[in-house]
Design a protein around this motif. Structure first.
Motif, PDB file in Angstrom:
ATOM      1  N   THR A   2       0.735  -1.241   0.061  1.00  0.00           N
ATOM      2  CA  THR A   2      -0.071   0.117   0.080  1.00  0.00           C
ATOM      3  C   THR A   2       1.085   1.262   0.025  1.00  0.00           C
ATOM      4  O   THR A   2       0.657   2.300  -0.851  1.00  0.00           O
ATOM      5  CB  THR A   2      -0.974  -0.170   1.321  1.00  0.00           C
ATOM      6  OG1 THR A   2      -1.712  -1.270   1.126  1.00  0.00           O
ATOM      7  CG2 THR A   2      -1.720   1.269   1.325  1.00  0.00           C
TER       8      THR A   2
ATOM      9  N   GLN B  88      -8.214   0.998  -0.504  1.00  0.00           N
ATOM     10  CA  GLN B  88      -9.122  -0.173  -0.080  1.00  0.00           C
ATOM     11  C   GLN B  88     -10.514  -0.326   0.120  1.00  0.00           C
ATOM     12  O   GLN B  88     -11.156  -1.145  -0.185  1.00  0.00           O
ATOM     13  CB  GLN B  88      -8.365  -0.743   1.213  1.00  0.00           C
ATOM     14  CG  GLN B  88      -7.164  -1.894   0.478  1.00  0.00           C
ATOM     15  CD  GLN B  88      -6.266  -2.356   1.978  1.00  0.00           C
ATOM     16  OE1 GLN B  88      -4.997  -1.532   2.054  1.00  0.00           O
ATOM     17  NE2 GLN B  88      -6.538  -3.416   2.482  1.00  0.00           N
TER      18      GLN B  88
ATOM     19  N   ASP C   1      -6.054  -1.197  -5.090  1.00  0.00           N
ATOM     20  CA  ASP C   1      -5.387  -1.962  -3.754  1.00  0.00           C
ATOM     21  C   ASP C   1      -6.535  -2.687  -3.142  1.00  0.00           C
ATOM     22  O   ASP C   1      -7.761  -2.288  -2.687  1.00  0.00           O
ATOM     23  CB  ASP C   1      -5.412  -0.819  -2.760  1.00  0.00           C
ATOM     24  CG  ASP C   1      -4.358  -1.388  -1.499  1.00  0.00           C
ATOM     25  OD1 ASP C   1      -4.216  -2.657  -1.572  1.00  0.00           O
ATOM     26  OD2 ASP C   1      -3.757  -0.488  -0.639  1.00  0.00           O
ATOM     27  N   GLU C   2      -6.437  -4.036  -3.474  1.00  0.00           N
ATOM     28  CA  GLU C   2      -7.240  -5.169  -3.114  1.00  0.00           C
ATOM     29  C   GLU C   2      -8.518  -5.140  -3.472  1.00  0.00           C
ATOM     30  O   GLU C   2      -9.537  -5.111  -2.704  1.00  0.00           O
ATOM     31  CB  GLU C   2      -7.276  -5.507  -1.524  1.00  0.00           C
ATOM     32  CG  GLU C   2      -5.861  -5.599  -1.131  1.00  0.00           C
ATOM     33  CD  GLU C   2      -5.419  -6.158   0.503  1.00  0.00           C
ATOM     34  OE1 GLU C   2      -6.656  -6.621   0.766  1.00  0.00           O
ATOM     35  OE2 GLU C   2      -4.530  -6.031   0.843  1.00  0.00           O
TER      36      GLU C   2
HETATM   37 MG    MG Z   1      -1.958  -2.762   2.076  1.00  0.00          MG
END
Ligand code: MG
Ligand code: ADP
Length: 248
Positions: free
Chosen positions: A48, A90, A174-175
């Motif tokens: 991240t 996220q 991110d994810e």
């Molecule tokens: Mg992360």
């Protein structure tokens, strides 16, 4: 080896130190145009933080991040967005009280008048673009629904749509499939394959099946450094990776 200018993104010697702790440590990473790169690695590897550095949210201690030859470390967050870098966090940051249509419309890049007021355009160009994006993110039947009523997965897609409408050349996620059902994951993989045309995508992901499905190349981060890089097959069979990551 390609010349530096052939890369969309060239990261060299990138380091960030938080009170002496090097979360990203002398990282070098090159992304090609039209590439889907998946970054994997254990929790705390610095994944991240790498995205935070690219989008200007965190300032580098050392090193260089060149996007189409422009040095991003010298630029501010909004300048980096304008240069063509879009980043999804996220947790989805959408406007819950607005409809799907309005969320997309509000993200449409607008010009400014000489007096600095934002020009509001709900003309056909914007409507067509909103419809086009809504179809791509599987929400074309839900344009008038308030975003609060979307499922978690649909909210993630909406946020991807809000980035897409700005047409970034580099899209960072991110994810994106965290918390999604199996069928939502599959649809997200299909979506990513559609949206890479004309842009590059960096995806951070834990789900190996998903990573394998979409990645052109995989970078494994560990302790802020590249542990292994290449196609998924190579990375999966790298003993260093098996030891620190897959073996757990
Ligand atoms: Mg992360
Ligand atoms: P990942 O996304 O790979 O799980 P992160 O990039 O979030 O890892 O974090 C890498 C390391 O850097 C972690 O140990 C985290 O606690 C630390 N870290 C991240 N951001 C900060 C910050 N702003 N201040 C201090 N430490 C941070």
């Amino acid at each position: 080896m390609a010349a530096e200018n052939d890369f969309l993104l060239a990261i060299e010697g990138l380091t960030v130190s938080f009170d002496g702790f090097r979360a990203v440590d002398d990282l070098t990473l090159y992304i090609d145009p039209n590439e889907i790169r998946v970054i994997i690695g254990p929790n705390g590897a610095g994944k991240t933080t790498v995205l935070d550095l690219i989008c200007g949210k965190t300032k580098a201690t050392e090193g260089s991040i060149k996007f189409k030859g422009q040095e991003l470390t010298a630029m501010r967050e909004h300048e980096i967005v304008t240069a063509g870098v879009g980043r999804k966090f996220q947790t989805p940051s959408i406007y819950e009280d607005l409809t799907v249509f309005e969320n997309l419309e509000i993200s449409y890049p607008r010009g400014r008048t000489v007096f600095g007021a934002i020009m509001f355009r709900r003309d056909q160009v914007v409507i067509d673009r909103v419809n086009e994006i809504a179809e791509m993110i599987f929400l074309d039947g839900l344009l008038d629904l308030r975003a609060a009523f979307l499922s978690h997965g649909q909210k993630q897609w909406l946020e991807i749509g809000m980035l897409l409408i700005q047409d970034p050349e580099l899209l960072m996620l991110d994810e994106p499939v965290a918390g999604m059902s199996v069928s939502e994951r599959q649809k997200t993989a299909d979506l990513l394959k559609k949206i890479i045309k004309g842009r590059s995508v960096i995806v951070i992901e834990h789900d190996m099946k998903f990573a394998e499905d979409i990645a052109h190349r995989v970078t494994v981060l560990h302790q802020g450094k590249v542990l292994s890089e290449g196609d998924m097959e190579r990375v999966k069979n790298d003993p260093k990776v098996v030891e620190v990551y897959l073996g757990h």
